[in-house]
Scaffold this active site. Structure first.
Site, PDB file in Angstrom:
ATOM      1  N   MET A  33       0.839  -1.200   0.000  1.00 13.18           N
ATOM      2  CA  MET A  33       0.000   0.000   0.000  1.00 13.18           C
ATOM      3  C   MET A  33       0.877   1.254   0.000  1.00 13.18           C
ATOM      4  O   MET A  33       0.391   2.354   0.317  1.00 13.18           O
ATOM      5  CB  MET A  33      -0.937  -0.004   1.202  1.00 13.18           C
ATOM      6  CG  MET A  33      -1.890  -1.196   1.175  1.00 13.18           C
ATOM      7  SD  MET A  33      -3.440  -0.902   2.006  1.00 13.18           S
ATOM      8  CE  MET A  33      -2.869  -0.598   3.659  1.00 13.18           C
ATOM      9  N   HIS A  37       9.031   1.238   3.385  1.00 11.14           N
ATOM     10  CA  HIS A  37      10.114   1.267   4.367  1.00 11.14           C
ATOM     11  C   HIS A  37      10.955   0.016   4.158  1.00 11.14           C
ATOM     12  O   HIS A  37      10.678  -0.779   3.242  1.00 11.14           O
ATOM     13  CB  HIS A  37       9.548   1.352   5.793  1.00 11.14           C
ATOM     14  CG  HIS A  37       8.469   0.332   6.057  1.00 11.14           C
ATOM     15  ND1 HIS A  37       8.735  -1.019   6.118  1.00 11.14           N
ATOM     16  CD2 HIS A  37       7.136   0.459   6.232  1.00 11.14           C
ATOM     17  CE1 HIS A  37       7.606  -1.676   6.350  1.00 11.14           C
ATOM     18  NE2 HIS A  37       6.622  -0.804   6.411  1.00 11.14           N
ATOM     19  N   HIS A  40       9.260  -3.416   3.496  1.00 11.52           N
ATOM     20  CA  HIS A  40       8.832  -3.659   2.115  1.00 11.52           C
ATOM     21  C   HIS A  40      10.041  -3.985   1.230  1.00 11.52           C
ATOM     22  O   HIS A  40       9.971  -4.861   0.373  1.00 11.52           O
ATOM     23  CB  HIS A  40       8.162  -2.407   1.527  1.00 11.52           C
ATOM     24  CG  HIS A  40       6.898  -1.981   2.215  1.00 11.52           C
ATOM     25  ND1 HIS A  40       6.804  -0.824   2.937  1.00 11.52           N
ATOM     26  CD2 HIS A  40       5.674  -2.569   2.274  1.00 11.52           C
ATOM     27  CE1 HIS A  40       5.563  -0.689   3.397  1.00 11.52           C
ATOM     28  NE2 HIS A  40       4.861  -1.739   3.026  1.00 11.52           N
ATOM     29  N   GLY A 150       4.792 -10.234   4.335  1.00 10.89           N
ATOM     30  CA  GLY A 150       5.509 -10.106   5.609  1.00 10.89           C
ATOM     31  C   GLY A 150       4.798 -10.848   6.731  1.00 10.89           C
ATOM     32  O   GLY A 150       3.578 -10.888   6.790  1.00 10.89           O
ATOM     33  N   ASP A 153       2.086  -9.066   9.206  1.00 13.97           N
ATOM     34  CA  ASP A 153       0.638  -9.196   9.028  1.00 13.97           C
ATOM     35  C   ASP A 153       0.322 -10.686   8.961  1.00 13.97           C
ATOM     36  O   ASP A 153      -0.059 -11.212   7.920  1.00 13.97           O
ATOM     37  CB  ASP A 153       0.219  -8.463   7.758  1.00 13.97           C
ATOM     38  CG  ASP A 153       0.576  -6.993   7.845  1.00 13.97           C
ATOM     39  OD1 ASP A 153      -0.219  -6.234   8.382  1.00 13.97           O
ATOM     40  OD2 ASP A 153       1.695  -6.619   7.419  1.00 13.97           O
TER      41      ASP A 153
END
Ligand code: AMP
Length: 284
Positions: A33, A37, A40, A150, A153
Site C-alpha cells: 500500500m 520502508h 517492504h 511479511g 501481518d
C-alpha cells in the site's frame, strides 16, 4: 541502473508481462500500500533473489478499510516510493488508480473457514474480504510465480495462503520475516503517524511480546494474557485491542499450551490514535 517502468493501467501491465513470460522469465510480485520502508524493501530483495523479473504494486485499497478516517490519514509518498523501488532494482511498478482497480470489480465473498473470526477479522469487519478480493485481482493481472508477504501481518499471510489454495491460483506464497527498528518496533507505514513520545512508547510492544515468549514456559496462557494487559495499562496512550495466543495454522485461540505445538502471540494496540499490530512465535 536499469530503469523501472511504471504502469497505471491493467491493460498495459498485462501486455508488458506477457512479453516477459514469452521470454520464459519468472515473475516475483510484492503487493503493497506504499509509504515504503525497509520491511517492504526486504520483500523486494527476496523477490529479486528468486525471480528474473520483479513487480511491485502500490494501491491503498479502500475496500479493506473499515474506518474512513484511517483510510484518509493513511500515509502516501509516491515519489519517495518510486526512488526506493528503483534503487532496489524493481523492474515494474503497478500503480493503478482506485477507478482502474475498482470500477469493474465484483464483490467476492470468500470462505476463510473461520480464519477471519478472530483478531483482525473480528476487530475490522470486512477487512479480509477486501484484502483477498484485491490480492486475488492483482494475482490475476500479474500472474506471478511467487508473491512475497511479511510475517508482521501474520493473519493476512495465513488467509491469503488459504484463499489462493482454495481458488487454485498457482502462486507460491513466500513468507518473509518482520523487519524491525533498532528498538524492536516492527516497521510499518503507520509509524510515521506517531508523535515523538508515542514513537518511543511504541517500542514497549515488542519488548512485551519478547517477555511473553520467555514466560510461555512458566505461566498459563491466561496468566500471560493478563500480564500483557497489565503492561499496557501503565500509560493512557495505549489502548490494547487484543492479545491473542493462537495455533499458527488454524488461528484458534488457545486455552492451554497442550492444545497446539505451533503457537504465536498476536497483538493489536492503539498508540495515541495509531493502530499497530505485531506478533511473535512462542514455539513451533
Ligand atoms: P502494507 O504496505 O503495509 O500493506 O504491506 C505490504 C507488505 O509488506 C505486506 O506483505 C506486509 O506484511 C509487508 N510488511 C509490512 N511491514 C513489514 C515489516 N516490518 N517487515 C516485513 N514485512 C513487512
Amino acid at each position: 541502473m536499469s530503469n523501472m517502468h511504471t504502469s497505471n493501467t491493467i491493460d498495459e501491465v498485462k501486455s508488458q508481462l506477457t512479453k516477459i513470460r514469452e521470454q520464459g522469465l519468472s515473475i516475483g510480485f510484492v503487493p503493497t500500500m506504499g509509504a515504503l520502508h525497509k520491511g517492504h524493501l526486504t520483500l523486494i530483495k527476496e523477490a529479486r533473489k528468486e525471480n528474473d523479473f520483479v513487480v511491485c504494486s502500490i494501491f491503498v485499497n479502500p475496500i479493506q478499510f473499515n474506518n474512513k478516517t484511517d483510510l484518509k490519514k493513511y500515509p502516501r509518498n509516491i515519489e519517495l516510493d518510486m526512488n526506493m523501488l528503483q534503487k532496489e532494482k524493481c523492474d515494474l511498478l503497478f500503480y493503478p488508480s482506485e477507478d482502474e482497480m475498482l470500477s469493474t470489480y465484483q464483490v467476492e465473498e470468500f470462505d476463510f473457514g473461520g480464519l477471519d473470526q478472530v483478531m483482525e477479522g473480528k476487530f475490522r469487519p470486512g477487512h479480509f474480504q477486501g484484502v483477498a478480493t484485491i490480492v486475488k485481482r492483482l494475482f490475476e493481472i500479474i500472474e506471478p510465480q511467487r508473491a512475497y508477504f511479511g510475517m508482521k501481518d501474520y493473519q493476512q499471510l495465513v488467509i491469503i495462503h488459504k484463499t489462493m489454495k482454495d481458488n487454485n491460483l498457482p502462486v507460491e506464497i513466500v513468507p518473509c520475516s518482520t523487519i524491525r527498528e533498532k528498538d524492536g518496533l516492527a516497521m510499518s507505514s503507520r509509524n510515521q503517524l506517531l508523535s515523538k513520545v508515542e514513537r518511543k512508547q511504541a517500542a514497549t510492544i515488542y519488548k512485551v511480546l519478547k517477555k511473553t515468549k520467555i514466560h510461555s514456559g512458566f505461566y498459563t496462557v491466561n496468566e500471560i494474557k493478563q500480564y500483557v494487559e497489565a503492561q499496557f495499562e501503565k500509560s493512557k496512550n495505549f489502548k490494547l485491542e487484543y492479545i491473542e495466543i493462537t495455533d499458527m495454522y488454524t488461528l484458534k485461540p488457545l486455552k492451554a499450551w497442550t492444545q497446539s505445538n505451533n503457537v504465536i502471540a498476536c497483538i493489536a494496540i492503539q498508540v495515541g490514535n495509531v493502530r499497530l499490530i505485531d506478533n511473535i512465535i512462542l514455539f513451533s
